[in-house]
Design a protein around this motif. Structure first.
Motif, PDB file in Angstrom:
ATOM      1  N   GLU A  39      -9.735  -6.304  -6.192  1.00 38.25           N
ATOM      2  CA  GLU A  39      -8.938  -7.308  -5.841  1.00 38.25           C
ATOM      3  C   GLU A  39      -7.531  -6.733  -5.243  1.00 38.25           C
ATOM      4  N   LEU A  40      -6.945  -5.747  -5.936  1.00 40.49           N
ATOM      5  CA  LEU A  40      -5.582  -5.206  -5.285  1.00 40.49           C
ATOM      6  C   LEU A  40      -5.795  -4.715  -3.769  1.00 40.49           C
ATOM      7  N   ALA A  41      -7.040  -3.924  -3.509  1.00 44.13           N
ATOM      8  CA  ALA A  41      -7.179  -3.684  -1.936  1.00 44.13           C
ATOM      9  C   ALA A  41      -7.304  -4.874  -1.150  1.00 44.13           C
ATOM     10  N   GLN A  42      -8.169  -5.826  -1.611  1.00 44.85           N
ATOM     11  CA  GLN A  42      -8.456  -7.142  -0.810  1.00 44.85           C
ATOM     12  C   GLN A  42      -6.943  -7.598  -0.375  1.00 44.85           C
ATOM     13  N   LYS A  43      -5.936  -7.491  -1.393  1.00 43.59           N
ATOM     14  CA  LYS A  43      -4.769  -8.257  -0.986  1.00 43.59           C
ATOM     15  C   LYS A  43      -3.779  -7.406  -0.378  1.00 43.59           C
ATOM     16  N   LEU A  44      -3.709  -6.054  -0.450  1.00 40.12           N
ATOM     17  CA  LEU A  44      -2.939  -5.278  -0.050  1.00 40.12           C
ATOM     18  C   LEU A  44      -3.440  -4.294   1.300  1.00 40.12           C
ATOM     19  N   ILE A  45      -4.785  -4.363   1.263  1.00 37.81           N
ATOM     20  CA  ILE A  45      -5.358  -3.699   2.483  1.00 37.81           C
ATOM     21  C   ILE A  45      -6.220  -4.559   3.151  1.00 37.81           C
ATOM     22  N   PRO A  46      -5.986  -5.771   3.728  1.00 34.68           N
ATOM     23  CA  PRO A  46      -6.782  -6.755   4.022  1.00 34.68           C
ATOM     24  C   PRO A  46      -7.573  -6.289   5.443  1.00 34.68           C
ATOM     25  N   GLY A  47      -8.775  -6.961   5.676  1.00 38.14           N
ATOM     26  CA  GLY A  47      -9.341  -6.845   7.039  1.00 38.14           C
ATOM     27  C   GLY A  47     -10.374  -5.765   6.953  1.00 38.14           C
ATOM     28  N   ASN A  70     -16.693  11.375 -12.331  1.00 38.59           N
ATOM     29  CA  ASN A  70     -15.401  12.265 -12.231  1.00 38.59           C
ATOM     30  C   ASN A  70     -15.211  12.119 -10.622  1.00 38.59           C
ATOM     31  N   GLY A  71     -16.153  12.008  -9.444  1.00 42.02           N
ATOM     32  CA  GLY A  71     -15.953  11.738  -8.246  1.00 42.02           C
ATOM     33  C   GLY A  71     -15.408  10.432  -7.873  1.00 42.02           C
ATOM     34  N   ASP A  72     -15.959   9.437  -8.619  1.00 38.24           N
ATOM     35  CA  ASP A  72     -15.547   8.215  -8.405  1.00 38.24           C
ATOM     36  C   ASP A  72     -14.005   7.838  -9.051  1.00 38.24           C
ATOM     37  N   ALA A  73     -14.107   8.166 -10.185  1.00 35.52           N
ATOM     38  CA  ALA A  73     -12.652   8.093 -10.830  1.00 35.52           C
ATOM     39  C   ALA A  73     -11.543   8.807 -10.110  1.00 35.52           C
ATOM     40  N   MET A  74     -11.811   9.944  -9.509  1.00 37.50           N
ATOM     41  CA  MET A  74     -10.877  10.537  -8.558  1.00 37.50           C
ATOM     42  C   MET A  74     -10.382   9.833  -7.296  1.00 37.50           C
ATOM     43  N   ALA A  75     -11.772   9.282  -6.604  1.00 37.93           N
ATOM     44  CA  ALA A  75     -11.484   8.635  -5.550  1.00 37.93           C
ATOM     45  C   ALA A  75     -10.537   7.446  -5.948  1.00 37.93           C
ATOM     46  N   THR A  76     -10.715   6.707  -6.989  1.00 40.15           N
ATOM     47  CA  THR A  76     -10.130   5.454  -7.440  1.00 40.15           C
ATOM     48  C   THR A  76      -8.571   5.851  -7.602  1.00 40.15           C
ATOM     49  N   VAL A  77      -8.189   7.107  -8.113  1.00 36.96           N
ATOM     50  CA  VAL A  77      -6.880   7.543  -8.229  1.00 36.96           C
ATOM     51  C   VAL A  77      -6.298   7.607  -6.916  1.00 36.96           C
ATOM     52  N   LYS A  78      -6.928   8.188  -6.185  1.00 33.94           N
ATOM     53  CA  LYS A  78      -6.147   8.193  -4.669  1.00 33.94           C
ATOM     54  C   LYS A  78      -6.116   6.967  -3.914  1.00 33.94           C
ATOM     55  N   LEU A  79      -7.120   6.143  -4.182  1.00 36.63           N
ATOM     56  CA  LEU A  79      -6.990   4.643  -3.610  1.00 36.63           C
ATOM     57  C   LEU A  79      -5.700   4.061  -4.538  1.00 36.63           C
ATOM     58  N   PHE A  80      -5.727   4.183  -5.551  1.00 35.55           N
ATOM     59  CA  PHE A  80      -4.768   3.401  -6.371  1.00 35.55           C
ATOM     60  C   PHE A  80      -3.214   3.872  -5.890  1.00 35.55           C
ATOM     61  N   LYS A  81      -3.164   5.237  -5.809  1.00 39.14           N
ATOM     62  CA  LYS A  81      -2.072   5.789  -5.318  1.00 39.14           C
ATOM     63  C   LYS A  81      -1.507   5.148  -4.067  1.00 39.14           C
ATOM     64  N   MET A  82      -2.630   4.961  -3.094  1.00 40.06           N
ATOM     65  CA  MET A  82      -2.023   4.188  -1.846  1.00 40.06           C
ATOM     66  C   MET A  82      -1.908   2.818  -1.913  1.00 40.06           C
ATOM     67  N   ILE A  83      -2.565   2.183  -2.872  1.00 36.08           N
ATOM     68  CA  ILE A  83      -2.201   0.766  -3.037  1.00 36.08           C
ATOM     69  C   ILE A  83      -0.815   0.615  -3.817  1.00 36.08           C
ATOM     70  N   LEU A  84      -0.302   1.370  -4.719  1.00 40.72           N
ATOM     71  CA  LEU A  84       1.065   1.504  -5.284  1.00 40.72           C
ATOM     72  C   LEU A  84       2.106   1.956  -4.048  1.00 40.72           C
ATOM     73  N   ALA A  85       1.816   2.458  -3.208  1.00 36.81           N
ATOM     74  CA  ALA A  85       2.615   2.555  -1.944  1.00 36.81           C
ATOM     75  C   ALA A  85       2.705   1.324  -1.044  1.00 36.81           C
ATOM     76  N   LYS A  86       1.848   0.555  -1.118  1.00 37.77           N
ATOM     77  CA  LYS A  86       1.512  -0.484  -0.062  1.00 37.77           C
ATOM     78  C   LYS A  86       2.047  -1.636  -0.829  1.00 37.77           C
ATOM     79  N   ASP A  87       2.349  -1.686  -2.134  1.00 39.10           N
ATOM     80  CA  ASP A  87       2.962  -2.840  -2.827  1.00 39.10           C
ATOM     81  C   ASP A  87       4.381  -2.907  -2.669  1.00 39.10           C
ATOM     82  N   THR A  88       4.866  -3.321  -1.528  1.00 36.61           N
ATOM     83  CA  THR A  88       6.319  -3.464  -1.136  1.00 36.61           C
ATOM     84  C   THR A  88       6.857  -4.521  -2.139  1.00 36.61           C
ATOM     85  N   GLU A  89       6.359  -5.457  -2.687  1.00 37.67           N
ATOM     86  CA  GLU A  89       6.959  -6.401  -3.385  1.00 37.67           C
ATOM     87  C   GLU A  89       7.114  -5.896  -4.980  1.00 37.67           C
TER      88      GLU A  89
END
Length: 453
Positions: free
Chosen positions: A115-123, A147-166
């Motif tokens: 849900e966060l990616a759909q909002k903050l990384i559209p298209g 383990n692999g999927d959780a670590m990928a989610t950590v990296k994705l979430f870190k990117m989402i946090l940076a994109k959350d300018t509001e």
């Protein structure tokens, strides 16, 4: 705190699945502070298609701990955390079901990276974890293993946090901590902060942002706020409940983020910075003898400026350096006399243009060379600077002279592939302030490299 997790299951009918593997990373918004990874004996057979997908088979799980044996560790590592997962409703449902079988009501706030990616990384073409991280250039190992999927989610979430300018995610975390009854003292807040370059956010007891700032030493700057005696400092001291931060590594990124996020969030104690902070600007016009003169004046949005400055003193110092570097006549450029509000400096030497010793055409070529060097009106380039860690870099994208945004990256192919670069880019506003920040930074500081494309 966030508990970023991934769960692999046996498959089967709804609410009858069993957990075969679980990985949890406790993440403080900046780095992983704890982790738990384990195979789990589901006490039931795994569906054949799941064996093919994950590589986990029944034989591997015979000696693995059963869920009740790992339940206490799961409760401990997720305590006071928001649970984060890709398709969180599935993982959270599986966890709650397993705990319910033990007679325990497991309730946590959740965030879903789909849900966060759909909002903050559209298209994006797909928001499945595998396809999304591939499009973003995020490396994944052990796909379809917890383990692999959780670590990928950590990296994705870190990117989402940076994109959350509001800062919606950040504020929701603070509000969750407020509900837990934590009331930290100012000294405790300062001690928890890093001595690194980045952005800091001061929150009141409602979790709302009341001040945003940037510093090359976050801890030192917050300490100055908490010990300051100005009216604004005292108000901040009375109202502060928590301070959160984001390390940027690069001062350029910190400056750009500060400018953007103040304008978006409009914190009450950033009133002066909600509009432009660059009040003085450098302009050029020909004098009566045909020489191009550089003039430092109050910024006027109706005129085309070369660059701008936060103060008149910064403008004076820059104008002095410009005239020396480009061998420009200091009298022509207002550094000689004080009669008309011009600035007086001790003149090292003058090329004599003001005395007519050099033709205007030759002199103006050097002025135009300086002016063109200050612009990137038609440039396509990536400015590469230091990142948040030793092995990371940041990139600022300028496309057709327009500032598009910035990103952090680990791998060279991410910055050399323009499509991946655009996917991981945190979009930012292109305005007078951002252009001036970039110009000023390039004028005063060295960056790692500039890639033209």
């Amino acid at each position: 705190m966030y508990a970023i997790l991934d769960i692999e299951t046996t498959g089967g009918q709804f609410n009858e699945e069993g957990i075969t593997e679980i990985a949890i990373y406790k993440f403080d918004g900046h780095e992983i502070v704890d982790q738990f990874i384990s195979l789990v004996n589901p006490e039931k057979p795994i569906q054949p298609f799941v064996v093919k997908l994950t590589g986990i088979n029944n034989a591997m799980l015979r000696s693995a701990p059963k869920f009740y044996e790992v339940a206490k560790r799961i409760i401990e590592i997720t305590e006071d955390c928001i649970v984060v997962a890709h398709n969180a409703s599935f993982d959270y449902r599986i966890l709650r079901t397993e705990f319910k079988r033990l007679g325990y009501d497991y309730i946590k706030p959740t965030l879903c990276t789909v849900e966060l990616a759909q909002k903050l990384i559209p298209g994006q073409l797909s928001y499945s974890l595998g396809k999304l991280v591939r499009a973003l250039g995020i490396p994944v190992t052990d796909r379809h293993r917890a383990n692999g999927d959780a670590m990928a989610t950590v990296k994705l979430f870190k990117m989402i946090l940076a994109k959350d300018t509001e800062k919606e995610i950040l504020i929701s975390l603070i509000k969750a901590e407020i509900k837990s009854g934590l009331t930290p003292k100012l000294l405790d807040i300062v001690e928890s902060l890093p001595t690194k370059t980045g952005i800091y956010y001061i929150h009141n007891e409602k979790g709302d942002l009341i001040y945003i700032g940037k510093s090359r030493n976050i801890k030192k700057r917050i300490n100055q706020h908490f010990t300051g005696t100005t009216g604004k400092s005292k108000k901040i001291q009375r109202e502060v409940f928590a301070v959160t931060y984001e390390v940027t590594g690069s001062e350029l990124i910190a400056l750009l983020k500060e400018s953007e996020e103040i304008k978006i969030n409009k914190p009450i104690y950033n009133r002066a910075q909600r509009k432009t902070i660059f009040q003085w600007a450098l302009y050029s016009e020909k004098d009566e003898n045909g020489y191009l003169a550089l003039k430092l004046l109050k910024a006027d949005g109706r005129k085309k400026e070369i660059t701008s400055f936060t103060s008149i003193q910064e403008g004076k110092n820059s104008l002095l350096k410009i005239t020396e570097k480009h061998n420009l006549c200091q009298k022509i450029n207002g550094l000689y006399d004080t009669q008309n509000g011009c600035f007086q400096y001790k003149i090292k030497e003058c090329n004599g243009a003001c005395l007519g010793k050099e033709a205007p055409e030759l002199y103006n070529e050097r002025v135009e060379e300086f002016i063109q060097g200050m612009k990137f009106e038609n440039d396509n380039m990536v400015i590469v600077d230091r990142g948040r860690t030793v092995d990371e870099r940041c990139a600022v994208l300028i496309e057709n002279g327009i500032y598009k945004g910035y990103c952090f990256y680990d791998l060279n192919y991410q910055v050399n592939n323009i499509e991946i670069l655009k996917n991981i880019m945190i979009p930012m506003q292109n305005n007078r302030d951002t252009r001036t920040i970039i110009q000023a930074h390039l004028r005063r500081n060295k960056v790692i490299r500039i890639i033209k494309f």
